[in-house]
Structures are given as structure tokens and as C-alpha cells.
Design a protein around this motif. Sequence first.
Motif, PDB file in Angstrom:
ATOM      1  N   LEU A   1       0.824  -1.204   0.000  1.00 18.87           N
ATOM      2  CA  LEU A   1       0.000   0.000   0.000  1.00 18.87           C
ATOM      3  C   LEU A   1       0.866   1.265   0.000  1.00 18.87           C
ATOM      4  CD1 LEU A   1      -2.814  -0.957   2.543  1.00 18.87           C
ATOM      5  CD2 LEU A   1      -2.990  -0.829   0.062  1.00 18.87           C
ATOM      6  N   LEU A   2       1.915   1.256   0.807  1.00 22.91           N
ATOM      7  CA  LEU A   2       2.797   2.420   0.843  1.00 22.91           C
ATOM      8  C   LEU A   2       3.483   2.639  -0.503  1.00 22.91           C
ATOM      9  CD1 LEU A   2       4.444   1.975   4.370  1.00 22.91           C
ATOM     10  CD2 LEU A   2       2.800   3.717   3.684  1.00 22.91           C
TER      11      LEU A   2
ATOM     12  N   LYS B   1       3.007   5.874  -2.728  1.00 24.12           N
ATOM     13  CA  LYS B   1       4.175   6.648  -3.129  1.00 24.12           C
ATOM     14  C   LYS B   1       4.195   6.861  -4.645  1.00 24.12           C
ATOM     15  CE  LYS B   1       8.200   4.698  -3.420  1.00 24.12           C
ATOM     16  NZ  LYS B   1       9.476   4.032  -3.082  1.00 24.12           N
ATOM     17  N   GLY B   2       3.852   5.802  -5.393  1.00 22.88           N
ATOM     18  CA  GLY B   2       3.799   5.946  -6.844  1.00 22.88           C
ATOM     19  C   GLY B   2       2.753   6.958  -7.295  1.00 22.88           C
ATOM     20  N   GLU B   3       1.579   6.919  -6.645  1.00 24.33           N
ATOM     21  CA  GLU B   3       0.523   7.866  -7.028  1.00 24.33           C
ATOM     22  C   GLU B   3       0.928   9.310  -6.735  1.00 24.33           C
ATOM     23  OE1 GLU B   3      -2.874   6.581  -4.902  1.00 24.33           O
ATOM     24  OE2 GLU B   3      -3.231   4.810  -6.151  1.00 24.33           O
ATOM     25  N   MET B   4       1.518   9.532  -5.563  1.00 23.99           N
ATOM     26  CA  MET B   4       1.874  10.899  -5.198  1.00 23.99           C
ATOM     27  C   MET B   4       3.034  11.422  -6.039  1.00 23.99           C
ATOM     28  SD  MET B   4       1.450  10.636  -1.037  1.00 23.99           S
ATOM     29  CE  MET B   4       1.773  12.376  -0.798  1.00 23.99           C
ATOM     30  N   THR B   5       4.027  10.573  -6.275  1.00 23.63           N
ATOM     31  CA  THR B   5       5.133  11.023  -7.136  1.00 23.63           C
ATOM     32  C   THR B   5       4.660  11.249  -8.570  1.00 23.63           C
ATOM     33  OG1 THR B   5       5.742   8.695  -7.451  1.00 23.63           O
ATOM     34  CG2 THR B   5       6.924   9.917  -5.739  1.00 23.63           C
TER      35      THR B   5
ATOM     36  N   ARG C   1      -6.213   1.871   3.088  1.00 25.96           N
ATOM     37  CA  ARG C   1      -5.033   2.408   2.448  1.00 25.96           C
ATOM     38  C   ARG C   1      -4.505   3.585   3.238  1.00 25.96           C
ATOM     39  NH1 ARG C   1      -6.553   3.307  -3.694  1.00 25.96           N
ATOM     40  NH2 ARG C   1      -4.332   3.703  -3.739  1.00 25.96           N
ATOM     41  N   VAL C   2      -3.208   3.829   3.100  1.00 25.47           N
ATOM     42  CA  VAL C   2      -2.599   4.959   3.785  1.00 25.47           C
ATOM     43  C   VAL C   2      -3.039   6.238   3.104  1.00 25.47           C
ATOM     44  CG1 VAL C   2      -0.423   6.004   4.451  1.00 25.47           C
ATOM     45  CG2 VAL C   2      -0.638   3.512   4.347  1.00 25.47           C
ATOM     46  N   GLU C   3      -3.541   7.190   3.890  1.00 25.76           N
ATOM     47  CA  GLU C   3      -4.029   8.447   3.326  1.00 25.76           C
ATOM     48  C   GLU C   3      -3.291   9.599   3.981  1.00 25.76           C
ATOM     49  OE1 GLU C   3      -8.174   8.679   3.792  1.00 25.76           O
ATOM     50  OE2 GLU C   3      -8.622   6.872   2.655  1.00 25.76           O
TER      51      GLU C   3
END
Length: 406
Positions: free
Chosen positions: A200-201, A205-209, A330-332
Motif C-alpha cells: 500500500l505504501l 508513493k507511486g501515485e503521489m510522485t 489504504r494509507v491516506e
Amino acid sequence: MESLEKQLVCPICLEMFTKPVVILPCQHNLCRKCANDIFQASNPYLSTRSGSTVTSGGRFRCPSCRHEVVLDRHGVYGLQRNLLVENIIDMYKQEPKVEQPMCEEHEDEKINIYCVSCSVPTCSLCKVFGAHKDCEVAPLHNVFTKQKAELTDCVSMLVGNNERIQAIISQLEETCRAVNENGSRQKSKVCETFDHLFALLEEKKGEMTLRITCEQEEKLDYIRGLRKKYSEHMENTAKLLETSIQTLDESEMAVFLQTAKPLLQKIVEGTNTSHLDKLQHGYENMDHFTANFDRQRRALTNVDFIKVDEDDDDDDEDEVEVRGSLAGSRVEPQVHAAPAAAAANQQPPLSPVQPAGVQLSASPPQRPSDAPPPPSTSITKSPAPSPNTQAPPPLPLPTASPTPQV
């Protein structure tokens, strides 16, 4: 043992066989010396050579079954030795013999009674004349039978106790095996849960980057396009400068006047850059993608096992559960815009994929507006809009020509 000893007694000397032992044709055994004695007694007139026991032949009867034994010229030395009996005799003599204990006070008296008062075995003379004459005695056999029965009961109890201890040991071994299996299973569950959290992390991380990369590329494309426009404008200005210099070198006044008026108009238009976009101050800043992971960090720090009630007997097996909102969702992370630079970092609108479960407070970049530019290129920074208030209108920018969409 007594019956074996009887079988090893010679019927002639009534003692244990003395080697060598010979076996008669009737399968009875005799000491060779005893066999020779009975042979000579049965044949007194047979001559011997040089006083030896070897004769030229003869016969005698077996003392056990009266079977007639016929000897050859070797006499009793011709009889076959019974090596099996000889080996049994050797083994019997090597075994320790149990001797009946004797009385310490009366060395010639065997211990044959038991003093009940003193709880010691003794002899009859001690009861009549010795130290136990006033004590209560009992037959040695009766006390032996009683104490042997008691010892047998104690042995049975000890055997039963050993069986119970062995059952406990087996149960402990089974418990050790179960602990190993349960520990391995629970560790696998914990590792699987953490692997899921790691996944999940990584996904988050992929989505935010990706969002940062999309805005980064769009800003770069916009800046490159603007640079290209300024480069083209500078090239046109350079050509205009070259034409102006050539016009100044013109000596004919009529020709000069014909080209000077249009050239002046072009120079005035060339010095006007109002049609070119200008970057806002802080356009290069990306601080509005600052993320606050304090809540998630605290949640990860507090990850622990759920305290299960020890008195709960309804659960067949313990299950490892990870406490915290990270285990099932999921981590938010909360990403907030920098208060001073977020409003200034406006750019053409982006269209990245909005990841589910992530709330970003960064406002999308804005294109330069069509309003005339302010006297200076400095842009006033406004604080980031709060969720409960309406976002302020975009800042006025110089008149811009359409920019390429990313």
C-alpha cells in the motif's frame, strides 16, 4: 538355579562334574575319572599298560540307566567329551553365589527369624540368649512375604507415577510442537500483513510522485514554450536591428525617407513585449506538494497486537491482528500546500489521475490571465484557501497568447 545345579551333579561322586566330562552312548554324563573308576571296578582282571588307565577294551553299565557301555581299545579315553556341559559348568561357576547371611553375634548361626521390635533380622540364639530375648519376633518367611508385598505395591505405585510423568512429558513435547507451529503461523500472518502495508505504501508513493511528475512536466513544457516565443521575438528584433543599421548607412535621402517611416513603426512594435506571457514570481516553487505524515507515523508506531482475554475459552486458536487504521485501509497522508508559496505557484491546469483516498490541498495551477500586466513583475502571494472558505480569484497576469496544452 537349584534344578540346574542338580543336572550338573555326577551320579558317581555326587559332586559337580569335573572336567573333562564324557557322554555315554545312553546320553548320560560322567566325570572321566568317575567313568574310569567304575570301569576298573567292573573289569578287575583287565591288564593295564604301565599302570595307565588305558586298556585294550571292556565294558561297564551306566550308573543312571544300567545301559551296558562297550569300550574300544582306548577305554574311557575313547568316550566323547560333552563340551556343552563343560561350558555350562564354567558359566555356572563364574556366576556369583548368594550365601545366606550369618549372625554377627553367633558366627555359626544363620539368620532365620525377624525381630519385630527392633526391625532387624536375627538368629534363634539371639532370641534365646542374646540381645533380642525380650523382643517380639516373627518367622523370617512371614515378614519376608509381608514386606515383599509392600515393596511390590510401592513398585506398582512408582511405575504408575512414572507412567503419569511420561504422559506429562509427552504432553509437554506436544505443547512445544504446537507452540512452534503456532508461532510460525502467527509470524507468517504478521509478515503477510506488513507486506500488504508495504505494498500500500509503495502504491501510494507511486501515485503521489506521479502527481508531482505531471505538474513538473507541464510546468517545464509551459516554460519551454514561453522561452521559444521569447527566442523568436529576439530573432525578429535582431533582424530589425540589422535592417536599421543598413538604413542608417543609406546616403540617398529619398531612399532613406522611404524606408525610415515603416522601419520606425516596426521598431516600436518590436520593443513592445506585452503580447508575451511573463512567469509569476515563485512559479518554479513546488512546495504545495508538501505532505504531512505525522498521523501515519504515529499510527505505525502504535501498531501492536490486540490484547486477547486470557479467560476466553471459546476461541480455538489465537489470531494475530494488527491494531491501527493501516491494516485494513489504504494509507491516506494529508498533503497541504505551503501557506505563502501555494497561491503564487500557479501554472496552466493539470489533468493527472486523482488517486483514491488521497486528499491534497494544493490548488491546481492557473494559466496567465488576459488582464494587462501590473507595473512590476512581482506577484503578491496569498495564503492557501481553507476548505470552508471560497478560493480567491486568480491573480491578473500579462496578456498571453494561447499556450500549448499538455
